[in-house]
Each structure stands twice: as structure tokens, then as C-alpha cells.
Design a protein around this motif. Structure first.
Motif, PDB file in Angstrom:
ATOM      1  N   LEU A  27       0.840  -1.189   0.000  1.00  0.00           N
ATOM      2  CA  LEU A  27       0.000   0.000   0.000  1.00  0.00           C
ATOM      3  C   LEU A  27       0.880   1.244   0.000  1.00  0.00           C
ATOM      4  O   LEU A  27       1.965   1.250   0.590  1.00  0.00           O
ATOM      5  CB  LEU A  27      -0.910   0.015   1.225  1.00  0.00           C
ATOM      6  N   SER A  28       0.376   2.278  -0.651  1.00  0.00           N
ATOM      7  CA  SER A  28       1.064   3.561  -0.674  1.00  0.00           C
ATOM      8  C   SER A  28       0.109   4.650  -0.220  1.00  0.00           C
ATOM      9  O   SER A  28      -1.102   4.555  -0.436  1.00  0.00           O
ATOM     10  CB  SER A  28       1.566   3.894  -2.087  1.00  0.00           C
ATOM     11  N   CYS A  29       0.671   5.682   0.368  1.00  0.00           N
ATOM     12  CA  CYS A  29      -0.130   6.836   0.792  1.00  0.00           C
ATOM     13  C   CYS A  29       0.678   8.086   0.498  1.00  0.00           C
ATOM     14  O   CYS A  29       1.777   8.259   1.054  1.00  0.00           O
ATOM     15  CB  CYS A  29      -0.465   6.729   2.261  1.00  0.00           C
ATOM     16  N   VAL A  30       0.138   8.913  -0.365  1.00  0.00           N
ATOM     17  CA  VAL A  30       0.810  10.154  -0.726  1.00  0.00           C
ATOM     18  C   VAL A  30       0.202  11.304   0.066  1.00  0.00           C
ATOM     19  O   VAL A  30      -1.023  11.445   0.133  1.00  0.00           O
ATOM     20  CB  VAL A  30       0.691  10.434  -2.233  1.00  0.00           C
ATOM     21  N   ASP A  31       1.066  12.098   0.630  1.00  0.00           N
ATOM     22  CA  ASP A  31       0.642  13.242   1.433  1.00  0.00           C
ATOM     23  C   ASP A  31       0.983  14.516   0.678  1.00  0.00           C
ATOM     24  O   ASP A  31       2.142  14.717   0.312  1.00  0.00           O
ATOM     25  CB  ASP A  31       1.376  13.188   2.771  1.00  0.00           C
ATOM     26  N   SER A  32      -0.010  15.356   0.439  1.00  0.00           N
ATOM     27  CA  SER A  32       0.216  16.539  -0.386  1.00  0.00           C
ATOM     28  C   SER A  32       0.789  17.716   0.392  1.00  0.00           C
ATOM     29  O   SER A  32       1.036  18.769  -0.180  1.00  0.00           O
ATOM     30  CB  SER A  32      -1.090  16.962  -1.054  1.00  0.00           C
ATOM     31  N   VAL A  33       1.010  17.526   1.686  1.00  0.00           N
ATOM     32  CA  VAL A  33       1.536  18.620   2.509  1.00  0.00           C
ATOM     33  C   VAL A  33       3.052  18.649   2.389  1.00  0.00           C
ATOM     34  O   VAL A  33       3.715  17.646   2.543  1.00  0.00           O
ATOM     35  CB  VAL A  33       1.128  18.439   3.985  1.00  0.00           C
ATOM     36  N   ARG A  34       3.638  19.796   2.138  1.00  0.00           N
ATOM     37  CA  ARG A  34       5.077  19.896   1.912  1.00  0.00           C
ATOM     38  C   ARG A  34       5.913  19.552   3.125  1.00  0.00           C
ATOM     39  O   ARG A  34       7.036  19.107   2.994  1.00  0.00           O
ATOM     40  CB  ARG A  34       5.444  21.294   1.427  1.00  0.00           C
ATOM     41  N   THR A  35       5.359  19.715   4.333  1.00  0.00           N
ATOM     42  CA  THR A  35       6.146  19.414   5.531  1.00  0.00           C
ATOM     43  C   THR A  35       5.964  17.966   5.963  1.00  0.00           C
ATOM     44  O   THR A  35       5.888  17.664   7.134  1.00  0.00           O
ATOM     45  CB  THR A  35       5.743  20.359   6.674  1.00  0.00           C
ATOM     46  N   PHE A  36       5.872  17.078   4.982  1.00  0.00           N
ATOM     47  CA  PHE A  36       5.601  15.662   5.224  1.00  0.00           C
ATOM     48  C   PHE A  36       6.545  15.070   6.255  1.00  0.00           C
ATOM     49  O   PHE A  36       6.128  14.281   7.097  1.00  0.00           O
ATOM     50  CB  PHE A  36       5.709  14.902   3.904  1.00  0.00           C
ATOM     51  N   SER A  37       7.807  15.434   6.210  1.00  0.00           N
ATOM     52  CA  SER A  37       8.809  14.822   7.081  1.00  0.00           C
ATOM     53  C   SER A  37       8.602  15.159   8.550  1.00  0.00           C
ATOM     54  O   SER A  37       9.204  14.525   9.416  1.00  0.00           O
ATOM     55  CB  SER A  37      10.213  15.231   6.638  1.00  0.00           C
ATOM     56  N   THR A  38       7.769  16.129   8.850  1.00  0.00           N
ATOM     57  CA  THR A  38       7.523  16.472  10.250  1.00  0.00           C
ATOM     58  C   THR A  38       6.381  15.659  10.847  1.00  0.00           C
ATOM     59  O   THR A  38       6.126  15.727  12.034  1.00  0.00           O
ATOM     60  CB  THR A  38       7.200  17.967  10.409  1.00  0.00           C
ATOM     61  N   TYR A  39       5.673  14.895  10.011  1.00  0.00           N
ATOM     62  CA  TYR A  39       4.509  14.153  10.476  1.00  0.00           C
ATOM     63  C   TYR A  39       4.855  12.704  10.801  1.00  0.00           C
ATOM     64  O   TYR A  39       5.562  12.030  10.044  1.00  0.00           O
ATOM     65  CB  TYR A  39       3.414  14.154   9.409  1.00  0.00           C
ATOM     66  N   VAL A  40       4.324  12.239  11.907  1.00  0.00           N
ATOM     67  CA  VAL A  40       4.262  10.814  12.180  1.00  0.00           C
ATOM     68  C   VAL A  40       3.179  10.229  11.270  1.00  0.00           C
ATOM     69  O   VAL A  40       2.097  10.819  11.134  1.00  0.00           O
ATOM     70  CB  VAL A  40       3.910  10.553  13.654  1.00  0.00           C
TER      71      VAL A  40
END
Length: 121
Positions: free
Chosen positions: A20-33
Motif C-alpha cells: 500500500l502507498s499513501c501520498v501526502d500533499s503537505v510539503r512538511t511531510f517529514s515532520t509528520y508521524v
């Protein structure tokens, strides 16, 4: 606010694998758990796995350890769930989730729309 889009679900025979893949459109992705949860028919949504923003820390539901692997590619704003040796009881809707902390992930995360995984016996 994170926008999460899952993909990769489908129908697979018992013993097979899916990623499974999940793409996050928020640019600060690396700050999210990031995490994965699932909901089987007639059951409550349950935790599957989680990964820290930089990736070195992971958590798994105990029954899934050794079969499922969570990973992330921060350059692609994507989190993955590799599922091996699938069983019919793994059937359900799999949701991607994002939060700023592991505690928040378990309480009020941002959810994706879910992707269906069906494992036939």
C-alpha cells in the motif's frame, strides 16, 4: 492540514503480498508521524503500524510483526505498508493517518479515504 491518498489495495490470495502507498500533499511531510490502521467488516478500526517523521522509529500491532513493514520516502511524500503472507483475516479497509506526534496519531489524526484489501482463502 494533511491530504492523504491511499492506493495499492486489491484482491489477493492467502499467502500473497500487497504494498500500500499513501501520498501526502503537505510539503512538511517529514515532520509528520505516519500510520496505517485497518477496519474489518463489522469491527472497529484498529492500529496496524506507525513510523516517525525521519523514519528510524516504527511501531507495529503485535500480531502483525514480521509480516507487515512500514516505511517512508520523504522525498516522495509517501508512506508504504508492505504486507506479506496475507491471511483472510487481514481483509478490510486500510487507512493512512498523519499526526504531529505518536500520541496524536492514536487520538485525532488526519485520515485518508481508505483502500480496500481483500484476501481470499
Amino acid at each position: 492540514q494533511a491530504q492523504l491518498v491511499e492506493s495499492g489495495g486489491g484482491l489477493v490470495q492467502a499467502g500473497g503480498s500487497l504494498r500500500l502507498s499513501c501520498v501526502d500533499s503537505v510539503r512538511t511531510f517529514s515532520t509528520y508521524v505516519m500510520g496505517w490502521f485497518r477496519q474489518a467488516p463489522g469491527k472497529e478500526r484498529e492500529f496496524v503500524a506507525a513510523i516517525s517523521g525521519s523514519g528510524p522509529t516504527t511501531y507495529y500491532a503485535d500480531p502483525l510483526k514480521g509480516r507487515f513493514t512500514i516505511s517512508r520516502d520523504n522525498a516522495k511524500n509517501t508512506v508504504y505498508l508492505q504486507m506479506n503472507s496475507l491471511k483472510p483475516e487481514d481483509t478490510g479497509v486500510y487507512y493512512c493517518a498523519a499526526a504531529l506526534t505518536f500520541q496524536q496519531l492514536g487520538r485525532t489524526p488526519t485520515w485518508g479515504q481508505g483502500t480496500q484489501v481483500t484476501v481470499s482463502s
